[in-house]
Enzyme design. Sequence first.
Site, PDB file in Angstrom:
ATOM      1  N   SER A 110       0.839  -1.206   0.000  1.00  0.00           N
ATOM      2  CA  SER A 110       0.000   0.000   0.000  1.00  0.00           C
ATOM      3  C   SER A 110       0.869   1.249   0.000  1.00  0.00           C
ATOM      4  CB  SER A 110      -0.861  -0.032   1.275  1.00  0.00           C
ATOM      5  OG  SER A 110      -1.386   1.236   1.553  1.00  0.00           O
ATOM      6  N   TYR A 166      -1.733  -1.492  10.296  1.00  0.00           N
ATOM      7  CA  TYR A 166      -1.810  -1.939   8.888  1.00  0.00           C
ATOM      8  C   TYR A 166      -0.649  -1.333   8.089  1.00  0.00           C
ATOM      9  CZ  TYR A 166      -3.701  -1.926   4.074  1.00  0.00           C
ATOM     10  OH  TYR A 166      -3.875  -2.064   2.713  1.00  0.00           O
TER      11      TYR A 166
HETATM   12  N1  LIG Z   1      -8.796  -1.539  -1.255  1.00  0.00           N
HETATM   13  C1  LIG Z   1      -7.803  -0.685  -1.118  1.00  0.00           C
HETATM   14  O1  LIG Z   1      -8.010   0.546  -1.175  1.00  0.00           O
HETATM   15  C2  LIG Z   1      -6.406  -1.169  -0.888  1.00  0.00           C
HETATM   16  C3  LIG Z   1      -5.376  -0.213  -0.864  1.00  0.00           C
HETATM   17  C4  LIG Z   1      -4.062  -0.640  -0.665  1.00  0.00           C
HETATM   18  C5  LIG Z   1      -3.792  -1.991  -0.513  1.00  0.00           C
HETATM   19  N2  LIG Z   1      -4.825  -2.884  -0.527  1.00  0.00           N
HETATM   20  C6  LIG Z   1      -4.472  -4.296  -0.311  1.00  0.00           C
HETATM   21  O2  LIG Z   1      -5.012  -5.081  -1.347  1.00  0.00           O
HETATM   22  C7  LIG Z   1      -5.269  -6.399  -0.856  1.00  0.00           C
HETATM   23  C8  LIG Z   1      -6.700  -6.784  -1.199  1.00  0.00           C
HETATM   24  O3  LIG Z   1      -7.567  -5.851  -0.569  1.00  0.00           O
HETATM   25  P1  LIG Z   1      -9.102  -5.676  -0.938  1.00  0.00           P
HETATM   26  O4  LIG Z   1      -9.371  -4.228  -0.938  1.00  0.00           O
HETATM   27  O5  LIG Z   1      -9.458  -6.506  -2.116  1.00  0.00           O
HETATM   28  O6  LIG Z   1      -9.738  -6.285   0.387  1.00  0.00           O
HETATM   29  P2  LIG Z   1     -11.147  -7.023   0.658  1.00  0.00           P
HETATM   30  O7  LIG Z   1     -12.142  -6.651  -0.399  1.00  0.00           O
HETATM   31  O8  LIG Z   1     -11.438  -6.730   2.084  1.00  0.00           O
HETATM   32  O9  LIG Z   1     -10.767  -8.564   0.464  1.00  0.00           O
HETATM   33  C9  LIG Z   1      -9.836  -9.140   1.319  1.00  0.00           C
HETATM   34  C10 LIG Z   1      -9.509 -10.532   0.821  1.00  0.00           C
HETATM   35  O10 LIG Z   1      -8.484 -11.052   1.679  1.00  0.00           O
HETATM   36  C11 LIG Z   1      -8.903 -12.305   2.180  1.00  0.00           C
HETATM   37  N3  LIG Z   1      -8.366 -12.558   3.515  1.00  0.00           N
HETATM   38  C12 LIG Z   1      -8.389 -11.751   4.600  1.00  0.00           C
HETATM   39  N4  LIG Z   1      -7.818 -12.363   5.642  1.00  0.00           N
HETATM   40  C13 LIG Z   1      -7.423 -13.594   5.204  1.00  0.00           C
HETATM   41  C14 LIG Z   1      -6.796 -14.692   5.818  1.00  0.00           C
HETATM   42  N5  LIG Z   1      -6.437 -14.674   7.111  1.00  0.00           N
HETATM   43  N6  LIG Z   1      -6.539 -15.805   5.068  1.00  0.00           N
HETATM   44  C15 LIG Z   1      -6.902 -15.847   3.760  1.00  0.00           C
HETATM   45  N7  LIG Z   1      -7.517 -14.818   3.129  1.00  0.00           N
HETATM   46  C16 LIG Z   1      -7.777 -13.713   3.847  1.00  0.00           C
HETATM   47  C17 LIG Z   1     -10.415 -12.267   2.171  1.00  0.00           C
HETATM   48  O11 LIG Z   1     -10.877 -13.611   2.117  1.00  0.00           O
HETATM   49  P3  LIG Z   1     -12.240 -14.138   2.839  1.00  0.00           P
HETATM   50  O12 LIG Z   1     -13.280 -13.089   2.622  1.00  0.00           O
HETATM   51  O13 LIG Z   1     -12.500 -15.417   2.122  1.00  0.00           O
HETATM   52  O14 LIG Z   1     -11.914 -14.359   4.291  1.00  0.00           O
HETATM   53  C18 LIG Z   1     -10.689 -11.478   0.894  1.00  0.00           C
HETATM   54  O15 LIG Z   1     -10.662 -12.334  -0.229  1.00  0.00           O
HETATM   55  C19 LIG Z   1      -5.010  -6.340   0.648  1.00  0.00           C
HETATM   56  O16 LIG Z   1      -3.727  -6.833   0.932  1.00  0.00           O
HETATM   57  C20 LIG Z   1      -5.074  -4.869   0.952  1.00  0.00           C
HETATM   58  O17 LIG Z   1      -4.334  -4.524   2.079  1.00  0.00           O
HETATM   59  C21 LIG Z   1      -6.111  -2.510  -0.711  1.00  0.00           C
END
Ligand SMILES: NC(=O)c1ccc[n+]([C@@H]2O[C@H](COP(=O)([O-])OP(=O)(O)OC[C@H]3O[C@@H](n4cnc5c(N)ncnc54)[C@H](OP(=O)(O)O)[C@@H]3O)[C@@H](O)[C@H]2O)c1
Length: 236
Positions: free
Chosen positions: A131, A145
């Site tokens: 991030s 985080y």
């Molecule tokens: N969205 C943003 O603005 C943003 C910005 C910067 C970085 N990111 C990074 O991008 C990545 C994806 O984020 P997102 O926005 O797509 O998040 P999201 O919509 O909240 O989805 C999170 C995903 O991670 C999985 N997950 C969480 N804890 C887990 C665990 N202990 N074991 C296995 N799977 C797990 C969830 O699986 P289940 O639902 O099946 O548990 C889900 O598929 C993350 O690393 C996040 O930090 C996101």
Amino acid sequence: MKRIVLVTGASRGIGAAIAKLFLDNGDIVYINYNNSFEKAKEFLKYSNAHLIKADVSKEKEIVEMINTIKREYSKLDVIINNAGIAIDTTFDDKTVSNFNKIISTNLIGPFLICKYAKEIMDFGSIINVSSTNALDTYYPYSLDYDASKAGLISLTHNLAVEFAPNIRVNAVALGWVNTDMNKNLDEEYKKGEIEKILVKRFGEPSEIAKVVFFLASEDASYVNNAVIRVDGGFYG
Ligand SMILES: NC(=O)c1ccc[n+]([C@@H]2O[C@H](COP(=O)([O-])OP(=O)(O)OC[C@H]3O[C@@H](n4cnc5c(N)ncnc54)[C@H](OP(=O)(O)O)[C@@H]3O)[C@@H](O)[C@H]2O)c1
């Protein structure tokens, strides 16, 4: 040639978009999920998708997941360490328990996946999803985080050395992306953040997926140990 790909946290959001792109390309993709089985199940329409449940904050479950891939294909070409959590609270409400949960999922999980997958990776690519909060945008509400994502960038650099020369290791540092992670943002706050993004909007998961797909491809054969910002041009 078909690649064997593991995408962690592929049931929803960015991970699901990444998995879809690899599946549409014909690769064999392990769709890792933890709680969202109903969502993950949507990938069963692809004959080249394997659903694999594992909580990436638990070493035993990671070992079982990698052993399954080893048993079924004896190799792994691409790892996308995408699974991640944030638990935003005021500084005063921060707890050791939540801090540990975030570090275990966002940092130790990717480390363990690479540690156990190393023996079945001969060539390929690892991409860690970090991030911009790890670099230069600061939100004390997510300091735990942010620290985990900064650690993930450090881990990326060390893994790039450890896995050289045949496996490239890169990170993407994402800005705001429209997923469940941001669904409860205060509208006024969101408007203020959009003002600071040059393209004047949050990103879409599909836009992140294309960058990750490129990094895993031969087109990125000379991109290694890099941290690629994908944030629409965030300033301020
Ligand atoms: N969205 C943003 O603005 C943003 C910005 C910067 C970085 N990111 C990074 O991008 C990545 C994806 O984020 P997102 O926005 O797509 O998040 P999201 O919509 O909240 O989805 C999170 C995903 O991670 C999985 N997950 C969480 N804890 C887990 C665990 N202990 N074991 C296995 N799977 C797990 C969830 O699986 P289940 O639902 O099946 O548990 C889900 O598929 C993350 O690393 C996040 O930090 C996101």
